[in-house]
Design an enzyme around this catalytic site. Structure first.
Site, mmCIF file in Angstrom:
data_model
loop_
_atom_site.group_PDB
_atom_site.id
_atom_site.type_symbol
_atom_site.label_atom_id
_atom_site.label_comp_id
_atom_site.label_asym_id
_atom_site.label_seq_id
_atom_site.Cartn_x
_atom_site.Cartn_y
_atom_site.Cartn_z
ATOM 1 N N SER A 250 0.933 -1.114 -0.049
ATOM 2 C CA SER A 250 -0.006 -0.036 -0.046
ATOM 3 C C SER A 250 0.808 0.998 0.175
ATOM 4 O O SER A 250 1.926 1.209 0.542
ATOM 5 C CB SER A 250 -1.055 0.124 1.268
ATOM 6 O OG SER A 250 -1.818 -1.132 1.088
ATOM 7 N N SER A 288 -3.075 -3.986 -3.212
ATOM 8 C CA SER A 288 -2.485 -2.840 -2.661
ATOM 9 C C SER A 288 -3.515 -1.744 -2.497
ATOM 10 O O SER A 288 -4.372 -1.562 -3.164
ATOM 11 C CB SER A 288 -1.530 -2.304 -4.002
ATOM 12 O OG SER A 288 -0.655 -1.263 -3.408
ATOM 13 N N ASP A 290 -4.111 1.999 -2.479
ATOM 14 C CA ASP A 290 -3.278 3.147 -2.707
ATOM 15 C C ASP A 290 -4.371 4.339 -2.713
ATOM 16 O O ASP A 290 -5.281 4.510 -3.713
ATOM 17 C CB ASP A 290 -2.825 3.074 -4.337
ATOM 18 C CG ASP A 290 -2.153 1.693 -4.582
ATOM 19 O OD1 ASP A 290 -1.116 1.598 -3.894
ATOM 20 O OD2 ASP A 290 -2.525 0.827 -5.275
#
Length: 364
Positions: A250, A288, A290
């Site tokens: 992340s 992830s 983001d």
């Protein structure tokens, strides 16, 4: 093994005895043509303050808190325009829906580890409710973002306390910002190397508005590392160093500006931070998280007319460039950390410089 490979290997393992690790510009990396602010940090946006609490205990606990505060002493009473942009939403960003519904920020922005979010949010509430003038407050929206530092940190221990969060908030200050394995970046990993906190800024020329844009990142993601367009990750792997990760992980990107922008415009600016992220080799993979948190320091009560849409392009470019450079700074400034499940080495500076010089990305 070839001679160049042997040299790279030696540079990789050679310790940096007492040497302060550099920022991107210290080794010749220049991102874009817009000049930086005086500190090349998010605190170049007047009134913005940053504080860290770094938590380390033996080899098992490596985590922390990073707090970013807008100008003023009471963010609940002095709300600022804000927006949150989701690149890939595998994450736990407390407070995001109200920010985007009302278009404003009413708390510090706190970064921490994934399983620490609830405790951090509760501590932010303690801080907000205890501020003078907030005695009648019955609803407040703490904004707490995270990345998962569970490789270097025994994350299930949830080691942060209210005092840790309050220390970061109360210690937040203008001026230079500590980077690397500090605060919420203490236990993070990026591209298989030690990640952390990084920051950068841009100051637009007068003809483009003269506004400042500052970015702070918490890097804990993967992909195939690019620096200044050079496949540094691949080059290091070719000499036996590092592996290409899945891209999971992340990143939190915080964008501050003194341009008088509304929520919709801040959302547009925030999306450009994702372009800076992409430049570094991220694929924003399935696993992830983001996120971009963007805010303006110009409050609605005293703001001039918002920036014309045609004038946003320089702000877009400033955000892209500052995000890219902040990510590089997070990697370059981070030191090797021994943690819960093993050791994560710092990006090898000398080898990285050699690669960048070989491809003409920095001066020889």
């Amino acid at each position: 093994m070839k001679a160049n490979d042997l040299l790279l290997f030696f540079l990789f393992i050679a310790p940096l005895h007492g040497q302060t690790r550099p920022r991107a510009r210290d080794i010749g990396i220049t991102v874009g043509s817009i000049p930086t602010g005086a500190l090349n940090a998010i605190t170049d946006v007047a009134g913005v303050r940053v504080g860290h609490t770094t938590i380390t205990r033996g080899d098992s606990i490596n985590t922390g808190i990073t707090a970013i505060l807008p100008p003023g002493g009471n963010p609940f009473r002095d709300k600022v325009p804000a927006a949150i942009v989701v690149g890939n939403g595998f994450g736990k960003l407390a407070g995001s829906t109200q920010v985007n519904e009302l278009g404003e920020l009413e708390s510090p922005i706190v970064l921490t580890c994934t399983l620490c979010v609830p405790r951090a949010a509760d501590a932010v509430l303690t801080w907000l409710l205890n501020l003078p003038g907030n005695e009648d407050v019955r609803s407040a929206n703490p904004v707490v973002a995270e990345t998962n530092d569970g490789y270097l940190n025994d994350i299930r221990a949830r080691p942060i306390t209210e005092a840790d969060v309050l220390s970061a908030i109360n210690g937040a200050a203008a001026g230079p910002v500590a980077e690397g394995a500090v605060g919420a970046g203490r236990g993070t990993v990026a591209f298989g190397w030690k990640g952390g906190i990084g920051t950068s800024s841009r100051k637009l020329p007068a003809q483009s508005g003269g506004w400042a844009v500052g970015v702070l990142v918490q890097t804990n993601y993967g992909g195939d590392l690019l620096i200044a367009g050079v496949s540094v990750g691949r080059e290091l792997r070719d000499t036996g160093h590092g592996t290409r990760g899945s891209g999971d992980g992340s990143i939190i990107m915080v964008v501050a500006t003194d341009a008088p922008l509304d929520h919709r415009q801040l959302e547009r600016v925030g999306r450009r931070a994702l372009a800076g992220l992409a430049r570094t080799g991220s694929s924003m993979s399935n696993g992830s998280g983001d996120y971009v948190i963007a805010f303006s320091t110009v409050r609605p009560s005293g703001r001039p007319t918002v920036v014309a849409e045609d004038a946003l392009s320089p702000l877009f470019q400033a955000t892209i460039d500052a995000t890219e450079e902040a990510i590089y700074n997070s990697l370059l400034r981070a030191e090797t950390v021994r943690g819960y499940r093993g050791v994560v080495r710092a990006l090898p500076i000398d080898s990285t410089v050699m690669i960048l010089k070989r491809y003409g990305a920095i001066p020889r």
